[in-house]
Motif scaffolding. Structure first.
Motif, PDB file in Angstrom:
ATOM      1  N   MET A 127      66.156  90.314  91.995  1.00  0.00           N
ATOM      2  CA  MET A 127      64.864  89.886  91.504  1.00  0.00           C
ATOM      3  C   MET A 127      63.762  90.502  92.368  1.00  0.00           C
ATOM      4  O   MET A 127      63.863  90.540  93.577  1.00  0.00           O
ATOM      5  CB  MET A 127      64.775  88.363  91.562  1.00  0.00           C
ATOM      6  N   SER A 128      62.733  91.000  91.742  1.00  0.00           N
ATOM      7  CA  SER A 128      61.625  91.603  92.487  1.00  0.00           C
ATOM      8  C   SER A 128      60.594  90.532  92.847  1.00  0.00           C
ATOM      9  O   SER A 128      60.594  89.437  92.298  1.00  0.00           O
ATOM     10  CB  SER A 128      60.974  92.710  91.666  1.00  0.00           C
ATOM     11  N   ASP A 129      59.729  90.885  93.771  1.00  0.00           N
ATOM     12  CA  ASP A 129      58.669  89.965  94.176  1.00  0.00           C
ATOM     13  C   ASP A 129      57.733  89.702  93.008  1.00  0.00           C
ATOM     14  O   ASP A 129      57.472  90.604  92.199  1.00  0.00           O
ATOM     15  CB  ASP A 129      57.846  90.552  95.326  1.00  0.00           C
ATOM     16  N   PRO A 130      57.194  88.494  92.925  1.00  0.00           N
ATOM     17  CA  PRO A 130      56.230  88.211  91.861  1.00  0.00           C
ATOM     18  C   PRO A 130      54.920  88.956  92.107  1.00  0.00           C
ATOM     19  O   PRO A 130      54.615  89.350  93.234  1.00  0.00           O
ATOM     20  CB  PRO A 130      56.023  86.705  91.948  1.00  0.00           C
ATOM     21  N   LYS A 131      54.169  89.127  91.057  1.00  0.00           N
ATOM     22  CA  LYS A 131      52.841  89.725  91.176  1.00  0.00           C
ATOM     23  C   LYS A 131      51.980  88.832  92.083  1.00  0.00           C
ATOM     24  O   LYS A 131      52.056  87.602  91.990  1.00  0.00           O
ATOM     25  CB  LYS A 131      52.217  89.821  89.780  1.00  0.00           C
ATOM     26  N   PRO A 132      51.181  89.420  92.966  1.00  0.00           N
ATOM     27  CA  PRO A 132      50.327  88.600  93.840  1.00  0.00           C
ATOM     28  C   PRO A 132      49.389  87.712  93.021  1.00  0.00           C
ATOM     29  O   PRO A 132      48.897  88.109  91.965  1.00  0.00           O
ATOM     30  CB  PRO A 132      49.529  89.632  94.635  1.00  0.00           C
ATOM     31  N   TYR A 133      49.171  86.516  93.530  1.00  0.00           N
ATOM     32  CA  TYR A 133      48.287  85.571  92.860  1.00  0.00           C
ATOM     33  C   TYR A 133      46.843  86.054  92.903  1.00  0.00           C
ATOM     34  O   TYR A 133      46.099  85.892  91.955  1.00  0.00           O
ATOM     35  CB  TYR A 133      48.426  84.201  93.521  1.00  0.00           C
TER      36      TYR A 133
END
Length: 119
Positions: free
Chosen positions: A1-7
């Motif tokens: 799983m990749s990192d989520p998009k920055p908030y």
């Protein structure tokens, strides 16, 4: 799983630490950091940064003698600033244009007092 998009696209941490008057390291708050942070938040809203850029207070960023200071992430760029004009220049040049404000930027060589120099 990749990192989520920055908030947020960017996060600005403004030191607002306050030390007792007369402390040898000084403090960002004693140099008007709280008022400047409030100005930066208002200007960021005016520039339409809501939801994109977060302007936050930070405790001590450990560069007290150079303050007020702020750091912008994810860039990791540090600035000193003293006036609303400095804030305007940082917001316009760094946040809008994607360039650096060389005259206000702090380098890694510009350090606060070493622990053995502190009182």
């Amino acid at each position: 799983m990749s990192d989520p998009k920055p908030y947020f696209e960017a996060h600005v941490f403004c030191c607002t630490n306050r030390r007792p008057d007369g402390h040898k390291r000084g403090s960002c708050a004693a140099h008007g950091a709280e008022k400047l942070r409030d100005y930066m938040k208002a200007r960021a809203r005016e520039l339409g940064f809501d939801g994109k850029v977060r302007i936050n207070s930070a405790g001590c960023l450990d560069r007290c003698e150079l303050g007020p200071t702020l750091v912008i992430y994810p860039d990791g760029v540090w600035y000193t600033y003293r006036s609303p004009a400095d804030v305007d220049e940082i917001l316009q040049t760094h946040m809008v244009e994607g360039r650096r404000v060389d005259r206000l930027m702090l380098t890694t060589e510009q350090r606060a007092l070493r622990p053995d120099q502190r009182g």
